[in-house]
Design a protein around this motif. Structure first.
Motif, mmCIF file in Angstrom:
data_model
loop_
_atom_site.group_PDB
_atom_site.id
_atom_site.type_symbol
_atom_site.label_atom_id
_atom_site.label_comp_id
_atom_site.label_asym_id
_atom_site.label_seq_id
_atom_site.Cartn_x
_atom_site.Cartn_y
_atom_site.Cartn_z
ATOM 1 N N SER A 164 13.622 7.701 28.311
ATOM 2 C CA SER A 164 14.540 8.773 28.728
ATOM 3 C C SER A 164 14.070 9.401 30.028
ATOM 4 N N ASP A 165 12.759 9.509 30.214
ATOM 5 C CA ASP A 165 12.228 10.035 31.481
ATOM 6 C C ASP A 165 12.656 9.140 32.640
ATOM 7 N N GLN A 166 12.481 7.846 32.456
ATOM 8 C CA GLN A 166 12.745 6.888 33.525
ATOM 9 C C GLN A 166 14.238 6.777 33.848
ATOM 10 N N TYR A 195 5.960 -1.295 26.800
ATOM 11 C CA TYR A 195 5.157 -0.123 26.457
ATOM 12 C C TYR A 195 4.129 -0.480 25.388
ATOM 13 N N HIS A 197 11.874 -2.572 27.323
ATOM 14 C CA HIS A 197 11.040 -1.417 27.672
ATOM 15 C C HIS A 197 10.022 -1.130 26.568
ATOM 16 N N ARG A 252 9.554 8.030 27.085
ATOM 17 C CA ARG A 252 9.303 7.596 28.464
ATOM 18 C C ARG A 252 10.533 6.893 29.040
ATOM 19 N N LYS A 266 0.167 -0.335 25.427
ATOM 20 C CA LYS A 266 -0.460 0.671 24.549
ATOM 21 C C LYS A 266 -0.309 0.242 23.093
ATOM 22 N N ASN A 298 11.980 10.782 36.031
ATOM 23 C CA ASN A 298 10.736 10.054 36.329
ATOM 24 C C ASN A 298 9.474 10.855 36.066
ATOM 25 N N ALA A 312 7.598 13.210 32.601
ATOM 26 C CA ALA A 312 7.731 13.704 31.235
ATOM 27 C C ALA A 312 8.247 15.134 31.236
ATOM 28 N N ASP A 354 7.055 7.292 21.454
ATOM 29 C CA ASP A 354 6.641 7.708 22.800
ATOM 30 C C ASP A 354 7.296 6.840 23.855
ATOM 31 N N ALA A 355 7.449 5.553 23.547
ATOM 32 C CA ALA A 355 8.120 4.650 24.484
ATOM 33 C C ALA A 355 9.570 5.093 24.683
#
Length: 118
Positions: A106-108, A89, A85, A104, A93, A113, A115, A100-101
């Motif tokens: 943890s969001d996913q 990322y 992952h 993201r 970027k 899904n 922020a 930040d990756a």
């Protein structure tokens, strides 16, 4: 009736002021490495020990997410998945931060899904 109007005229601006301050962004203090850039992540590709430290840090972020969000837990996730992952990322970027990756990720994996917003 006059008292009610006076109270309403006084309370509304005060409530608006509180709402404005409550929405103010507080800078996030990240406790991590001196260099959290995707460039540093990519440079650690051939340094097994450094890469393992970075992956362990990301897994710690995910554990912190679980602690702070018991209703949106990140399930068990392998170190290989974390690494893939972050690689993806940072490829997308290259000027970004691998922290930040982690967020993201943890969001996913928490099922949210999206922020976290305050």
């Amino acid at each position: 009736m006059f008292r009610w109007k006076l109270m309403l005229h006084t309370a509304l601006p005060f409530a608006a002021l509180l709402a404005t301050n409550a929405g103010a962004a507080v800078p996030l203090k990240i406790l991590g490495f001196d260099d959290m850039s995707c460039r540093a992540w990519s440079a650690s590709k051939d340094d097994v020990e450094q890469r393992a430290l970075y992956v362990a840090w990301v897994r710690g972020v995910l554990s912190g997410h679980n602690y702070a969000n018991p209703s949106q837990q990140v399930s068990a996730i392998s170190s290989g998945t974390v690494e893939q992952h972050i690689n993806r990322y940072c490829t997308d970027k290259p000027l970004g931060q691998f922290s930040d990756a982690a967020f993201r990720l943890s969001d996913q994996f928490s099922g949210r899904n999206a922020a976290i917003t305050k």
